[in-house]
Design a protein around this motif. Structure first.
Motif, PDB file in Angstrom:
ATOM      1  N   GLY A  40       0.805  -1.215   0.000  1.00  0.00           N
ATOM      2  CA  GLY A  40       0.000   0.000   0.000  1.00  0.00           C
ATOM      3  C   GLY A  40       0.837   1.263   0.000  1.00  0.00           C
ATOM      4  N   GLN A  41       1.985   1.219   0.656  1.00  0.00           N
ATOM      5  CA  GLN A  41       2.844   2.391   0.751  1.00  0.00           C
ATOM      6  C   GLN A  41       3.816   2.517  -0.419  1.00  0.00           C
ATOM      7  N   LEU A  42       4.311   1.397  -0.920  1.00  0.00           N
ATOM      8  CA  LEU A  42       5.362   1.417  -1.931  1.00  0.00           C
ATOM      9  C   LEU A  42       4.841   1.169  -3.344  1.00  0.00           C
ATOM     10  N   GLY A  43       3.657   0.596  -3.473  1.00  0.00           N
ATOM     11  CA  GLY A  43       3.148   0.267  -4.790  1.00  0.00           C
ATOM     12  C   GLY A  43       3.865  -0.940  -5.378  1.00  0.00           C
ATOM     13  N   ASP A  44       4.039  -0.932  -6.680  1.00  0.00           N
ATOM     14  CA  ASP A  44       4.711  -2.035  -7.374  1.00  0.00           C
ATOM     15  C   ASP A  44       6.197  -2.013  -7.029  1.00  0.00           C
ATOM     16  N   ILE A  45       6.701  -3.070  -6.405  1.00  0.00           N
ATOM     17  CA  ILE A  45       8.098  -3.080  -5.973  1.00  0.00           C
ATOM     18  C   ILE A  45       9.005  -3.840  -6.936  1.00  0.00           C
ATOM     19  N   LYS A  46       8.480  -4.288  -8.067  1.00  0.00           N
ATOM     20  CA  LYS A  46       9.324  -5.008  -9.016  1.00  0.00           C
ATOM     21  C   LYS A  46      10.473  -4.121  -9.475  1.00  0.00           C
ATOM     22  N   GLY A  47      11.683  -4.619  -9.286  1.00  0.00           N
ATOM     23  CA  GLY A  47      12.868  -3.883  -9.681  1.00  0.00           C
ATOM     24  C   GLY A  47      13.334  -2.849  -8.684  1.00  0.00           C
ATOM     25  N   CYS A  48      12.558  -2.597  -7.636  1.00  0.00           N
ATOM     26  CA  CYS A  48      12.952  -1.614  -6.626  1.00  0.00           C
ATOM     27  C   CYS A  48      14.088  -2.157  -5.768  1.00  0.00           C
ATOM     28  N   ARG A  49      14.965  -1.274  -5.320  1.00  0.00           N
ATOM     29  CA  ARG A  49      16.059  -1.650  -4.431  1.00  0.00           C
ATOM     30  C   ARG A  49      15.621  -1.371  -2.998  1.00  0.00           C
ATOM     31  N   LEU A  50      15.506  -2.424  -2.210  1.00  0.00           N
ATOM     32  CA  LEU A  50      15.011  -2.317  -0.842  1.00  0.00           C
ATOM     33  C   LEU A  50      16.062  -2.787   0.149  1.00  0.00           C
ATOM     34  N   ALA A  51      16.084  -2.184   1.321  1.00  0.00           N
ATOM     35  CA  ALA A  51      16.909  -2.646   2.433  1.00  0.00           C
ATOM     36  C   ALA A  51      15.993  -3.101   3.556  1.00  0.00           C
ATOM     37  N   ASP A  52      16.193  -4.342   4.004  1.00  0.00           N
ATOM     38  CA  ASP A  52      15.457  -4.881   5.151  1.00  0.00           C
ATOM     39  C   ASP A  52      16.438  -4.938   6.310  1.00  0.00           C
ATOM     40  N   VAL A  53      16.340  -3.978   7.207  1.00  0.00           N
ATOM     41  CA  VAL A  53      17.303  -3.824   8.296  1.00  0.00           C
ATOM     42  C   VAL A  53      16.793  -4.564   9.528  1.00  0.00           C
ATOM     43  N   VAL A 144      10.271   2.987   6.304  1.00  0.00           N
ATOM     44  CA  VAL A 144       9.145   2.375   7.016  1.00  0.00           C
ATOM     45  C   VAL A 144       9.689   1.714   8.279  1.00  0.00           C
ATOM     46  N   ILE A 145       9.204   2.153   9.424  1.00  0.00           N
ATOM     47  CA  ILE A 145       9.650   1.627  10.714  1.00  0.00           C
ATOM     48  C   ILE A 145       8.434   1.188  11.517  1.00  0.00           C
ATOM     49  N   SER A 146       8.478  -0.027  12.043  1.00  0.00           N
ATOM     50  CA  SER A 146       7.445  -0.466  12.974  1.00  0.00           C
ATOM     51  C   SER A 146       8.077  -0.749  14.323  1.00  0.00           C
ATOM     52  N   MET A 197       4.103  10.158   6.043  1.00  0.00           N
ATOM     53  CA  MET A 197       2.980   9.972   5.126  1.00  0.00           C
ATOM     54  C   MET A 197       1.842   9.173   5.747  1.00  0.00           C
ATOM     55  N   ASP A 198       2.167   8.296   6.723  1.00  0.00           N
ATOM     56  CA  ASP A 198       1.124   7.408   7.223  1.00  0.00           C
ATOM     57  C   ASP A 198       1.547   6.794   8.552  1.00  0.00           C
ATOM     58  N   THR A 199       0.565   6.553   9.404  1.00  0.00           N
ATOM     59  CA  THR A 199       0.748   5.725  10.598  1.00  0.00           C
ATOM     60  C   THR A 199      -0.390   4.707  10.634  1.00  0.00           C
ATOM     61  N   CYS A 200      -0.084   3.512  11.133  1.00  0.00           N
ATOM     62  CA  CYS A 200      -1.099   2.456  11.153  1.00  0.00           C
ATOM     63  C   CYS A 200      -0.763   1.445  12.231  1.00  0.00           C
ATOM     64  N   GLY A 201      -1.763   0.812  12.771  1.00  0.00           N
ATOM     65  CA  GLY A 201      -1.547  -0.227  13.763  1.00  0.00           C
ATOM     66  C   GLY A 201      -1.533  -1.612  13.139  1.00  0.00           C
ATOM     67  N   PHE A 202      -0.654  -2.474  13.660  1.00  0.00           N
ATOM     68  CA  PHE A 202      -0.716  -3.907  13.397  1.00  0.00           C
ATOM     69  C   PHE A 202      -1.437  -4.508  14.601  1.00  0.00           C
ATOM     70  N   VAL A 224       5.125   3.346  10.956  1.00  0.00           N
ATOM     71  CA  VAL A 224       5.141   4.709  10.413  1.00  0.00           C
ATOM     72  C   VAL A 224       5.883   4.679   9.076  1.00  0.00           C
ATOM     73  N   SER A 225       5.296   5.317   8.075  1.00  0.00           N
ATOM     74  CA  SER A 225       5.915   5.433   6.753  1.00  0.00           C
ATOM     75  C   SER A 225       6.217   6.887   6.478  1.00  0.00           C
ATOM     76  N   ALA A 226       7.451   7.178   6.045  1.00  0.00           N
ATOM     77  CA  ALA A 226       7.865   8.552   5.778  1.00  0.00           C
ATOM     78  C   ALA A 226       8.608   8.625   4.447  1.00  0.00           C
ATOM     79  N   LYS A 227       8.585   9.803   3.834  1.00  0.00           N
ATOM     80  CA  LYS A 227       9.142   9.998   2.498  1.00  0.00           C
ATOM     81  C   LYS A 227      10.253  11.030   2.521  1.00  0.00           C
ATOM     82  N   ARG A 228      11.307  10.771   1.771  1.00  0.00           N
ATOM     83  CA  ARG A 228      12.338  11.780   1.555  1.00  0.00           C
ATOM     84  C   ARG A 228      11.927  12.637   0.367  1.00  0.00           C
ATOM     85  N   SER A 229      12.044  13.934   0.497  1.00  0.00           N
ATOM     86  CA  SER A 229      11.619  14.834  -0.567  1.00  0.00           C
ATOM     87  C   SER A 229      12.509  14.658  -1.805  1.00  0.00           C
TER      88      SER A 229
END
Length: 232
Positions: A40-53, A144-146, A197-202, A224-229
């Protein structure tokens, strides 16, 4: 990034991590909701470079890679990184699409999205952690940090019930004083140059034994989801 979990996860095997009814059954149950939120936050992630920390045994990293993302999984616990690598190899996942690192991110690479779920409550310096994660995000990208709210509900639900009654997590894995209230995390993100951009509960529903997304219930687990300008 100094994490303090007492090495609690190092004692678990590959079979433990990937058994949907085993010690990490709560994470397996939560994973579809995490993925739904990220889609919902990232949309189509095909080809996107992601870091899972703080990727642990790779439950989320693998799922993101299977959906087409290029994922770097980071965890300072070398034992769980070996578990994640072994499972991805056994599953036949392209090693160029999913790369695991037994360290913290260095900052030389920038990502379309940086994801750190249930990590910040284990680090010594929450402010420094958010700043470090924000620096990894490309212009236009997301952080995105939970984590867990510092509330009476989380003291009861996340520590007493989840750890001591249900055994979902190793006893003592959490320190209540390290939990972060939503407005505190929002403030840390904003002070790191990001736009929230968004906050939500799990939220766990005991009657259906399912996790759901609830934007109005941040009492225990929340994200919490936040965006860099800049960027697109």
């Amino acid at each position: 990034m100094a994490a303090d979990n007492g090495g609690a996860f190092s004692a678990y095997s590959l079979a433990d991590w990937w058994d949907e009814r085993g010690p990490f059954r709560a994470l397996h149950a939560l994973n579809p909701v995490r993925l739904a939120y990220l889609r919902g936050q990232l949309g189509d992630i095909k080809g996107c470079r992601l870091a899972d920390v703080g990727c642990g045994g790779g439950l989320l990293s693998e799922a993101l890679a299977v959906q087409g993302a290029r994922v770097d999984g980071f965890d300072e616990d070398s034992a769980v990184i070996e578990i994640a690598r072994a499972h991805a190899k056994a599953r036949g996942i392209d090693q160029k699409r999913l790369i695991y690192h037994a360290r913290a991110p260095s900052g030389r690479q920038r990502y379309d999205a940086v994801i750190a779920l249930e990590v910040i409550e284990h680090v010594d310096d929450a402010r420094g952690f958010v700043m470090q994660m924000a620096q990894l995000v490309k212009p236009g990208g997301r952080l995105v940090i939970s984590t867990l709210n510092r509330s009476l509900a989380s003291r009861i639900g996340a520590i007493f019930i989840a750890e001591r009654v249900l055994g979902w997590l190793p006893p003592g894995i959490h320190e209540f004083k390290r939990f972060i209230k939503p407005h505190e995390l929002v403030g840390l993100m904003e002070s790191s140059g990001l736009q929230v951009m968004d906050t939500c509960g799990f939220v766990y529903r005991p009657l259906t034994r399912r996790w759901v997304l609830d934007p109005h219930d941040l009492r225990i687990n929340y994200v919490v989801s936040a965006k860099r300008s800049g960027g697109m």
